[in-house]
Structures are given as structure tokens and as C-alpha cells.
Design a protein around this motif. Sequence first.
Motif, PDB file in Angstrom:
ATOM      1  N   ASN A  31      31.995  37.868  90.240  1.00 45.49           N
ATOM      2  CA  ASN A  31      31.407  39.118  89.753  1.00 45.49           C
ATOM      3  C   ASN A  31      32.301  39.804  88.732  1.00 45.49           C
ATOM      4  N   LEU A  32      33.609  39.770  88.978  1.00 39.30           N
ATOM      5  CA  LEU A  32      34.535  40.393  88.028  1.00 39.30           C
ATOM      6  C   LEU A  32      34.429  39.725  86.655  1.00 39.30           C
ATOM      7  N   ARG A  33      34.444  38.410  86.650  1.00 41.47           N
ATOM      8  CA  ARG A  33      34.389  37.689  85.368  1.00 41.47           C
ATOM      9  C   ARG A  33      33.041  37.828  84.696  1.00 41.47           C
ATOM     10  N   ASN A  34      31.992  37.909  85.471  1.00 40.73           N
ATOM     11  CA  ASN A  34      30.661  38.069  84.873  1.00 40.73           C
ATOM     12  C   ASN A  34      30.466  39.465  84.290  1.00 40.73           C
ATOM     13  N   GLN A  35      30.993  40.478  84.973  1.00 39.09           N
ATOM     14  CA  GLN A  35      30.762  41.860  84.556  1.00 39.09           C
ATOM     15  C   GLN A  35      31.821  42.390  83.598  1.00 39.09           C
ATOM     16  N   ALA A  36      33.016  41.802  83.618  1.00 35.45           N
ATOM     17  CA  ALA A  36      34.122  42.225  82.741  1.00 35.45           C
ATOM     18  C   ALA A  36      34.246  43.753  82.695  1.00 35.45           C
TER      19      ALA A  36
END
Length: 267
Positions: free
Chosen positions: A11-16
Motif C-alpha cells: 500500500n505504501l508503494r502504491n500510494q506514495a
Amino acid sequence: MEVNLGNDLINLRNQAPLVHNITNFVVMNFTANALLSVGASPVMAHAVEEVAEMVSHAGALVINIGTLSGKWIEGMEIAMARADALHIPIILDPVGAGATSFRNESLQRLLSVASPTIIRGNASEIMSLAGQQVQSKGVDSTGFSTDALTAAQSLAKKYACVVSVSGATDVIVGEGKIAYLRNGNEIMTRVTGMGCASSALAGAFSAVQNDPFLAAISAAAMMGVAGDRAYELAQHPGSFQMSFLDQLASLQPHELEERASVEFEYV
């Protein structure tokens, strides 16, 4: 307790998420690179004229008191008040708490503005913030993370927040529960900014994980596992720092799940 570290990283990498840092001169570059490496978007903005507007766009606010000045404290107060009003997670890193009366007074000012979502510090900082007498050594800890458990529980109750204590074993205290994480390497204590990067990562994960206890666990696990992997490739501080950033960027969700050592205690 169910914890999904891999999903948090995805989720962190997808949402940046944008992470607004009011942090110290010593670690700005490293903190920004750590956030970029893990997949977040950092901004360093401390001017009183813009902090309220900047934090309004952020997924989390990280307050780090490492190199204090009067205007910076004012900016921190403005940013914290705005973040609190907008329900944006606030991570407080009480760097060097207990070292000087100025730091202690500044922390009390900040805590009177808003309760943090997560307080993250070393054992000495957490114990000092809780009002315990601690032998100061500048911004370095003179105690073990487990020594600060009672202090962490006191702060968690007082401010209705999560408290994350870094050390050989990271101790994370939430309401009625404690997590112990046993990753990382001693060399991390010989690279400046590691604790500050941990606070920044707590901000990044808080922006994508609604439970601050789980966000703090994910941040600590990411730091520790990346530290373990970096040390396998680089055993000296300079090369380790570069390898650590590479590991933040390359660590895969399933690897984080497999290598993280997390134990829970319910109190």
C-alpha cells in the motif's frame, strides 16, 4: 494479533504518500532518501509562513527536535495544530529529550498543542519524556529499550498514542498490547540518522495504515529487516548506509513478512 507487514508495504508503494517532515539539519538528506527509497514522497518544510498549508497536503507529519530554534518550534506548533484539526497522523521524535532544559520545555510546548499519533525515540528519550531521571549523553541513548517499557506505557496512556522505543529489541506499546521486534544490527548505531529515518518511516506507514500500532510495527520491521540485509553486504558505516537505502528500495513484501521477528504480549 493479525499483522500484515507485506500488505502495508504494498500500500505504501502504491500510494506514495506525502510525508511532511520538520526535522533537523543533520538528517534531512538521509531522511528524504530513506522515504524515497521505501516508496514515499518526502517534503522538508519548516517555515512558519507555509507549514500549515504544506501539512494540509500531507498523509503524515513528522516532528523531529534534533536541531531546535525558536522559529522552528513555532513552525512545529502551527503544523501540529493544523494536522490535528485535519486528523493527519503526527509522529513526534523527541531527539535528545532530557539533554537540556530547552529541549524539555520545547517538548512540553509541542505536547500541549496536540497529542501525537506515535512517539518514537530511544530508551533515554522515552524515559526522560515520561519524567524519569536519566543520565544524558547528548542525543544518544544510555539505556536499553526494554528499560523504557514502563515509561512507554505511561506516555501511551497519558497521550492516548502509540509509543515506539528503538533498540536492540524494538518495543512498541499500544493500548493493552506490546510488540517486540528483534531485527537490525549494531552497526546501525554508528550511522547518524537511523532513528530519525525510523520516525520518518513511521510517518509513511501511518499514512497508509489506519491503526498506528500496526503502522509503528511495519516501520520498525522495515528498518530492522533492511538493516539485516544491508549488513550482509556491507560491514562498515559508509557502505552500510548506501546498502541500507538500496535494501529499503529492493525489499519485497514477502521478504519483509518472512524475515521480520515480531512477538506480542497482551497486558
